[in-house]
Design a protein around this motif. Sequence first.
Motif, mmCIF file in Angstrom:
data_model
loop_
_atom_site.group_PDB
_atom_site.id
_atom_site.type_symbol
_atom_site.label_atom_id
_atom_site.label_comp_id
_atom_site.label_asym_id
_atom_site.label_seq_id
_atom_site.Cartn_x
_atom_site.Cartn_y
_atom_site.Cartn_z
ATOM 1 N N PRO A 149 0.810 -1.233 0.000
ATOM 2 C CA PRO A 149 0.000 0.000 0.000
ATOM 3 C C PRO A 149 0.843 1.283 0.000
ATOM 4 O O PRO A 149 0.411 2.298 -0.540
ATOM 5 N N PHE A 150 2.049 1.245 0.587
ATOM 6 C CA PHE A 150 2.900 2.433 0.605
ATOM 7 C C PHE A 150 3.243 2.871 -0.823
ATOM 8 O O PHE A 150 3.123 4.050 -1.183
ATOM 9 N N PHE A 151 3.648 1.903 -1.640
ATOM 10 C CA PHE A 151 3.965 2.217 -3.027
ATOM 11 C C PHE A 151 2.715 2.647 -3.782
ATOM 12 O O PHE A 151 2.754 3.627 -4.553
ATOM 13 N N THR A 152 1.635 1.980 -3.591
ATOM 14 C CA THR A 152 0.400 2.291 -4.310
ATOM 15 C C THR A 152 -0.080 3.707 -3.996
ATOM 16 O O THR A 152 -0.398 4.488 -4.910
ATOM 17 N N ILE A 153 -0.110 4.050 -2.717
ATOM 18 C CA ILE A 153 -0.587 5.379 -2.314
ATOM 19 C C ILE A 153 0.369 6.468 -2.786
ATOM 20 O O ILE A 153 -0.063 7.508 -3.301
ATOM 21 N N SER A 154 1.676 6.239 -2.642
ATOM 22 C CA SER A 154 2.632 7.268 -3.073
ATOM 23 C C SER A 154 2.619 7.435 -4.590
ATOM 24 O O SER A 154 2.754 8.555 -5.099
ATOM 25 N N CYS A 155 2.420 6.361 -5.324
ATOM 26 C CA CYS A 155 2.353 6.451 -6.780
ATOM 27 C C CYS A 155 1.089 7.200 -7.215
ATOM 28 O O CYS A 155 1.148 8.055 -8.110
ATOM 29 N N ILE A 156 -0.027 6.902 -6.594
ATOM 30 C CA ILE A 156 -1.278 7.614 -6.905
ATOM 31 C C ILE A 156 -1.151 9.094 -6.544
ATOM 32 O O ILE A 156 -1.612 9.968 -7.288
ATOM 33 N N THR A 157 -0.503 9.378 -5.418
ATOM 34 C CA THR A 157 -0.288 10.775 -5.017
ATOM 35 C C THR A 157 0.581 11.506 -6.028
ATOM 36 O O THR A 157 0.292 12.655 -6.410
ATOM 37 N N LEU A 158 1.648 10.871 -6.494
ATOM 38 C CA LEU A 158 2.533 11.491 -7.478
ATOM 39 C C LEU A 158 1.798 11.766 -8.789
ATOM 40 O O LEU A 158 1.920 12.853 -9.368
ATOM 41 N N ILE A 159 1.025 10.816 -9.240
ATOM 42 C CA ILE A 159 0.244 11.015 -10.466
ATOM 43 C C ILE A 159 -0.780 12.135 -10.274
ATOM 44 O O ILE A 159 -0.962 12.982 -11.153
ATOM 45 N N GLY A 160 -1.425 12.158 -9.104
ATOM 46 C CA GLY A 160 -2.388 13.225 -8.811
ATOM 47 C C GLY A 160 -1.736 14.599 -8.782
ATOM 48 O O GLY A 160 -2.316 15.580 -9.270
#
Length: 158
Positions: free
Chosen positions: A68-79
């Motif tokens: 989840p750490f990677f998933t959330i940080s990746c979604i945040t970066l894209i956002g």
Amino acid sequence: MNSLEQAEDLKAFERRLTEYIHCLQPATGRWRMLLIVVSVCTATGAWNWLIDPETQKVSFFTSLWNHPFFTISCITLIGLFFAGIHKRVVAPSIIAARCRTVLAEYNMSCDDILFIYLTHREKAQVGRETGRERGRSRLSTEQGARRGTRSRDSRIMT
């Protein structure tokens, strides 16, 4: 409008541009820090995601669910990129480039903190002087005094 009034107007314009860039600096710095932090988190999460032996054995979405750490940080970066962070971190440079474009029409230019200086006017006739003398720009001399150096384009041809 005489040359003294024009010089005062130009100095006021320069002060306003400089003030605007200085007001942008704190916000730009915060956006840059946010981008750095989210990028480092995404890179760290990606590294952990890639070295996990379970990643190769399960499906893609299950592996994202397990990290989840990677998933959330990746979604945040894209956002953040969709929100325009790439424009916000370079806003002062964009403004300086646009000012250079406009000022070039008046044989002037500016540096990154928007100190305005006069540039050489290119002549079509090579080796032929007009009746006027070359003079030193008052604004460029004052700019050099502020910085402690002379501008490379401090002499103008009129």
